[in-house]
Design a protein around this motif. Sequence first.
Motif, PDB file in Angstrom:
ATOM      1  N   SER A  80      11.458 -30.356  13.488  1.00 11.27           N
ATOM      2  CA  SER A  80      10.475 -30.489  12.402  1.00 11.27           C
ATOM      3  C   SER A  80       9.350 -29.481  12.532  1.00 11.27           C
ATOM      4  N   ARG A  81       8.624 -29.330  11.452  1.00 13.78           N
ATOM      5  CA  ARG A  81       7.444 -28.465  11.439  1.00 13.78           C
ATOM      6  C   ARG A  81       6.435 -28.904  12.499  1.00 13.78           C
ATOM      7  N   SER A 127       7.804 -12.490  13.184  1.00 10.07           N
ATOM      8  CA  SER A 127       8.027 -13.162  11.895  1.00 10.07           C
ATOM      9  C   SER A 127       9.139 -14.208  11.972  1.00 10.07           C
ATOM     10  N   SER A 128       9.484 -14.639  13.200  1.00  8.29           N
ATOM     11  CA  SER A 128      10.571 -15.607  13.372  1.00  8.29           C
ATOM     12  C   SER A 128      10.060 -16.884  14.032  1.00  8.29           C
ATOM     13  N   THR A 150      -2.406 -16.046  13.878  1.00  7.37           N
ATOM     14  CA  THR A 150      -2.799 -17.228  13.094  1.00  7.37           C
ATOM     15  C   THR A 150      -1.637 -17.722  12.227  1.00  7.37           C
ATOM     16  N   SER A 151      -0.442 -17.212  12.496  1.00  9.19           N
ATOM     17  CA  SER A 151       0.707 -17.563  11.666  1.00  9.19           C
ATOM     18  C   SER A 151       1.049 -19.043  11.813  1.00  9.19           C
ATOM     19  N   THR A 152       1.621 -19.589  10.751  1.00  8.95           N
ATOM     20  CA  THR A 152       2.057 -20.980  10.735  1.00  8.95           C
ATOM     21  C   THR A 152       3.574 -21.025  10.570  1.00  8.95           C
ATOM     22  N   PHE A 153       4.101 -22.218  10.553  1.00  8.31           N
ATOM     23  CA  PHE A 153       5.539 -22.433  10.376  1.00  8.31           C
ATOM     24  C   PHE A 153       6.044 -21.707   9.137  1.00  8.31           C
ATOM     25  N   ASP A 154       5.297 -21.820   8.053  1.00  9.56           N
ATOM     26  CA  ASP A 154       5.736 -21.220   6.790  1.00  9.56           C
ATOM     27  C   ASP A 154       5.532 -19.710   6.745  1.00  9.56           C
TER      28      ASP A 154
END
Length: 476
Positions: A416-417, A346-347, A287-291
């Motif tokens: 971009s994000r 985490s990248s 569920t990770s996002t760009f940030d």
Amino acid sequence: MAERSPHSSGLRRSLFYLFTTITILFITSWFFILRSTGRPHFIDHKIFPSSNIDSMSENRNPQSSHQYDVRHSDSNTPLFKDVSGPEEHEFSTCDPGRAALRVFMYDLPPEFHFGLLDWKVGKGEVWPNLSKRVPDYPGGLNLQHSIEYWLTLDLLTSRNSDRTGPCTAVRVDNSHEADVVFVPFFSSVSYNRHSKVKPPEKTSKDKLLQDKLVKFLTNRKEWKKSGGHDHVIVAHHPNSMLDARTKLWPCMFILSDFGRYPPNIANVEKDIIAPYKHVIKTYFNDTSTFDDRPTLLYFQGAIYRKDGGFIRQELYYLLKDEKDVHFSFGSASGNGINKASQGMHSSKFCLNIAGDTPSSNRLFDAIASHCIPVIVSDEIELPYEDVLDYSKFCIFVRASDALKKGYLVKLIRSISREEWTRMRERLKEVESYFEFRYPSKKNDAVQMIWQAVARKVPAVRLKLHRTKRFSRYEIG
């Protein structure tokens, strides 16, 4: 009133007959033209390949047509869209009669396959009883080239009544009914375990097995009939089949790349590029996002390589001090795989740089991590690229550009994000195509490789048919 002359009357009759004849010929010709637009009646359709290959369905329906639809928009439509008829999805189990590919597999002695995995062979046994126990494949980096293991398991269970999930390939007992002939030689594990000469022996076990295989195949009626063109041999490790490949070159090789093959031995026209089996952990429930991914660009692996891999050390010196970039040496030993999993998870972007050969397992580790691959390998060939658009979820950078100071980081930072999020969603759509499973599931790596083989069948048949044009008239 003057009487009609016999000459005038005869002329009229001649013109009438001519007009009638022309009219009949005209109508007849149109009949044949219109008929020719339908299905030809002079072709035996039973000789055609056993399927129309659909990019999203292993099942075959003779009543429906199939096509590929690789999307080029930025919408949320799948990259690998299924546009077949609705009845294609009614079959959730393996139906051998609807399989896309009929495969004849040689019953090679166990020393060529599961015997290499320390399977204890019972008297008279050729294959293990998979319902009791599936022999384990060696772990670690050995797994990345284990393709023949998964394909063989799939064929051995293709006709099991209790098999779940659809199937692309089904094993047949008669080679005359087959589209291709599969050679179950575990060449990668043979190289990894037995390529070194063990004194007092003067020849390695791997070379001895290759020599035996060449003799076996070239003496078989199936090989002689086709010249080997319809045979499928897996040589996924770049150093596997080093001796036999030059003698068995007409076959269809399943490879990781063409880095160590001359084009007359292996090429994209006749051979298949298969994915590596990734060795890092699959990122489940991501569920990770760009940030949530703090590292901008990640690479961990062997830095000093030969051949085309020199670029790794050049990039190391360019990137090692860049902010948010992780570029360091790493190996699979110790806790290396776990560390690589954590780093990729985490990248945002993961580097895939040419090593000793154009490809590496790192691309497929990145896909399993939902980390956008950045591919710096000008000579790379990619699995299923005839139906899959990698540019929608990978970044390609020419080696000459990547070596320009500041170029690579500037390019990555310019994404971009929103664009990263779109690419990451596409990555999650295609990740199953690179997962090796037993039992195999719909559109996993096993099924996708079989589909790629099936797409080669028409070209193989064309080649074989052309070679037979004058065979019946040859004398002596």
